[in-house]
Write an enzyme that holds these catalytic residues in place. Sequence first.
Site: not given
Ligand code: CS2
Ligand code: MG
Length: 400
Positions: A147, A159, A208, A210, A234, A260, A281, A337, A400
């Site tokens: 990633r 981020y 990502d 995010h 992502e 996620e 995810r 991941e 975020w």
């Molecule tokens: C991120 C995560 O790994 C990822 O794909 O989106 O690290 C995410 O920021 C954290 O799990 C939030 O707690």
């Molecule tokens: Mg993520």
Amino acid sequence: MKITNAQVFVCSPGRNFVTLKIETDAGIYGIGDATVNGRELSVASYLTDHLVPALIGRDASAIEDIWQYFYRGAYWRRGPIGMAAIAAIDVALWDIKAKAANMPLYQLLGGASRARMLSYSHAAGETIEETADKVIALTERGFKAVRVQSAIPGMPVTYGVDKAGVAPQAHERPRETLWDTSRYLRHVPKLLGHVRDMVGEDLHLLHDAHHRLTPQEAARLAKSVEPFDLFWLEDLVPAENQEAFRLIRQHSTTPLAVGEVFNSIHDCRTLLEEGLIDYIRTTPVHAGGITHVRRIADLAGLHHVRLGSHGAADMSPITMGAALHLDRWVPNFGIQEYAFHPPEAQEVFAHEWRLEDGYLLSGETPGHGVDFDEKLAARYPYQRAYLDVARLSDGTLWNW
Ligand code: CS2
Ligand code: MG
């Protein structure tokens, strides 16, 4: 086999984790992860104060009935806190059942569809060049997929990129970071194009976003990075509005991954049934345990969507263990991941799963193969910590 006790442990070996241990009258115990980053005590209380009193005395083998009891019986269904609590019970009961059967957990799901699971980890740098160097460093450790994130010029913090490599734990209140979509949309194609030039065609590259974009911005980014042949983009858009992904899909063939933050099949049903994404995810700790992620994976499989479970460091090694047994069985596997846990966490949560040459191996011991050292955990007391918050330059609170 009766459930005789269930204890919740909140500890912080490198970062906060919530762990559930269920004991039975057969002397077999199981452990589950109940960690929701930044809201740990809410899940601990949901378990201790509400679910555990109704769990003691039940038949530990009745995994499905217990899942339904706590899902339907809660009246207030779904949501990250309740589903993580149900997940912890579910994973602990699957651990018990597999130990009682003297089998690694994947065998109870239907046996192995593969011997090892393709994995990816995170490369992030302050500059495009530094990021490329970190990508190459991961390939030298055997990773076939990486990633790629980097700082965005003009944004103090981005981020996934922190000087220490890990977001500092904000204890008093969330750290506020600035977000600028225009700078981001101009920068990411340069970043991914440079990295692709540096590493060649074979390495799988992921990125990502995010949850930061609108559907139109997401379609623009997905289209702009098509030449770099990504494994996936992502979380382009917050996915409460699943139909919004239709626009992105119409404009680009870049593979999309989401999920996620999903905690139930209803969060992704449209995305899956309309083929709006390529990877889902969801992960055992946040989406109702093995029982529910298995259902999501089966629905995904009907629509050519593969499982690419979340594996950040803020879910305990128990979740990685449970996810790898699901990954071992699931026919429509994509990728797992793996963001390395702090060394203290590796000690508290001894585990059989391991990384080898860029692939993850589930292990063969009965259960999910992860244990929990209560005494050692007690040395790392909980410390409130927050995820960041993002604002636009005019002060607007953003995703975020
Ligand atoms: C991120 C995560 O790994 C990822 O794909 O989106 O690290 C995410 O920021 C954290 O799990 C939030 O707690
Ligand atoms: Mg993520």
